[in-house]
Scaffold this active site. Structure first.
Site, PDB file in Angstrom:
ATOM      1  N   ASP A 169      -6.947  -2.536  14.332  1.00 18.35           N
ATOM      2  CA  ASP A 169      -8.360  -2.831  14.043  1.00 18.35           C
ATOM      3  C   ASP A 169      -8.483  -4.068  13.135  1.00 18.35           C
ATOM      4  O   ASP A 169      -9.528  -4.301  12.535  1.00 18.35           O
ATOM      5  CB  ASP A 169      -9.071  -1.616  13.415  1.00 18.35           C
ATOM      6  CG  ASP A 169      -8.487  -1.221  12.058  1.00 18.35           C
ATOM      7  OD1 ASP A 169      -7.533  -1.899  11.590  1.00 18.35           O
ATOM      8  OD2 ASP A 169      -8.983  -0.252  11.454  1.00 18.35           O
ATOM      9  N   HIS A 216      -6.894  -4.752  10.386  1.00 14.32           N
ATOM     10  CA  HIS A 216      -6.771  -4.600   8.933  1.00 14.32           C
ATOM     11  C   HIS A 216      -5.489  -5.218   8.393  1.00 14.32           C
ATOM     12  O   HIS A 216      -4.481  -5.346   9.086  1.00 14.32           O
ATOM     13  CB  HIS A 216      -6.932  -3.138   8.496  1.00 14.32           C
ATOM     14  CG  HIS A 216      -5.807  -2.209   8.835  1.00 14.32           C
ATOM     15  ND1 HIS A 216      -6.031  -0.953   9.344  1.00 14.32           N
ATOM     16  CD2 HIS A 216      -4.473  -2.327   8.720  1.00 14.32           C
ATOM     17  CE1 HIS A 216      -4.868  -0.345   9.519  1.00 14.32           C
ATOM     18  NE2 HIS A 216      -3.897  -1.166   9.158  1.00 14.32           N
ATOM     19  N   GLU A 266      -9.470  -1.780   5.445  1.00 11.04           N
ATOM     20  CA  GLU A 266     -10.091  -1.392   6.705  1.00 11.04           C
ATOM     21  C   GLU A 266     -11.346  -2.211   6.979  1.00 11.04           C
ATOM     22  O   GLU A 266     -11.890  -2.845   6.065  1.00 11.04           O
ATOM     23  CB  GLU A 266     -10.460   0.099   6.627  1.00 11.04           C
ATOM     24  CG  GLU A 266      -9.272   1.024   6.460  1.00 11.04           C
ATOM     25  CD  GLU A 266      -8.462   1.199   7.748  1.00 11.04           C
ATOM     26  OE1 GLU A 266      -8.383   0.254   8.548  1.00 11.04           O
ATOM     27  OE2 GLU A 266      -7.902   2.287   7.932  1.00 11.04           O
ATOM     28  N   ASP A 298       0.813  -1.213   0.000  1.00  8.93           N
ATOM     29  CA  ASP A 298       0.000   0.000   0.000  1.00  8.93           C
ATOM     30  C   ASP A 298       0.844   1.259   0.000  1.00  8.93           C
ATOM     31  O   ASP A 298       2.063   1.211   0.177  1.00  8.93           O
ATOM     32  CB  ASP A 298      -0.965  -0.012   1.204  1.00  8.93           C
ATOM     33  CG  ASP A 298      -0.291  -0.450   2.495  1.00  8.93           C
ATOM     34  OD1 ASP A 298       0.944  -0.455   2.554  1.00  8.93           O
ATOM     35  OD2 ASP A 298      -1.005  -0.794   3.447  1.00  8.93           O
TER      36      ASP A 298
END
Ligand code: GLP
Length: 263
Positions: free
Chosen positions: A141, A143, A148, A72
């Site tokens: 979280d 991810h 996400e 990313d």
């Protein structure tokens, strides 16, 4: 899924680096048949990268015939910004190994047409013959890359808007100023990662305990996108004791016993 539980960050980093190095050595890559490695950013893989750099400096491994695809990159952060994932990768890994510059692929978050950039990235991965081994970390979280919570579990490379959780977590790299954290990123999709022949995640620290629980010990859910690895035929999660704090005792004991050969 294989889960490797190591005592601490140093030993999990060594385990992961040895695994990756052995995979590359076994593949015996050539210019005609290179090894395709997926690369993450973040604090989690830093130890893994340090160990791979040491092995490369010691002549135990070479990246001459390795092609990389990063997971990313932030949108509209200048490539030479110290916190861009371009800077991260060159500073922490690529500048210290014998990889060829033309073999490195990182999404361009400043491309004039971001959708075309993402589609082209998928084409480049396909042209390279697919990813042999995708390394990764896990966000607090849950991810994977920048997929996400709420991401499609069959998603491909695309633009994602970051969650408040992630903006808070990553603000530590931007003087703790939320307004300086880019709000969007380009990221490979969960489907892109799932297509890799193997996936290896590293996970360390108590602040990842909840994410690890959902990744390996919960149901598959788009709310915890790394949980999709439960569907991968060759997924390995390498974690430390601290990140196991929320696993059930049974799960924790099962994976330890399995790796010790007690089962
Ligand atoms: C970022 C990256 C992820 C990474 C996550 C966790 O959001 N896009 O690929 O796994 O951070 O980072 P860290 O390892 O620093 O906790």
């Amino acid at each position: 899924m294989r889960v490797i539980i190591e005592p601490d960050y140093d030993s999990l980093s060594k385990w992961a680096a040895n695994y990756v190095a052995n995979r590359i050595i076994e593949a015996n890559p050539t210019p005609e048949k290179p090894f395709v490695l997926g690369c993450p950013t973040g604090s989690s893989p830093l130890g893994l990268y340090r160990n791979l750099i040491e092995m490369c400096s010691a002549g135990k491994i070479s990246f001459q015939n390795v092609i990389t695809f990063n997971m990313d990159e932030y949108v509209k952060l200048p490539e030479d910004h110290p916190e861009s994932y371009h800077s991260f990768m060159w500073n922490n890994f690529f500048n210290h190994i014998d990889i060829k510059r033309e073999n490195v692929h990182i999404l361009n978050g400043n491309a004039p047409d971001l959708i075309a950039e993402c589609n082209h990235y998928e084409e480049l991965i396909a042209e390279a013959g697919g990813v042999d081994l995708f390394m990764g970390g896990i966000g607090p979280d849950g991810h994977l890359a920048f997929n996400e919570p709420g991401s499609s579990l069959s998603s491909r490379t695309r633009i994602k808007t970051l969650t408040t959780d992630t903006i808070h977590a990553n603000s530590r790299f931007f003087d703790n100023d939320l307004s300086l954290v880019p709000k969007q990123a380009l990221t490979v999709g969960i489907g892109t990662v799932m297509d890799a022949k193997e996936v290896l995640l590293v996970c360390s620290g108590h602040n990842k305990a909840r994410a690890l629980k959902h990744c390996i010990d919960g149901d598959i859910s788009h709310k915890w996108t790394s949980s999709m690895l439960q569907m991968h035929p060759h997924a390995i999660v390498v974690c430390d004791e601290a990140s196991c704090d929320e696993l059930t005792v049974g799960t924790y004991k099962y994976y330890l016993d399995k790796e010790r050969g007690n089962l």
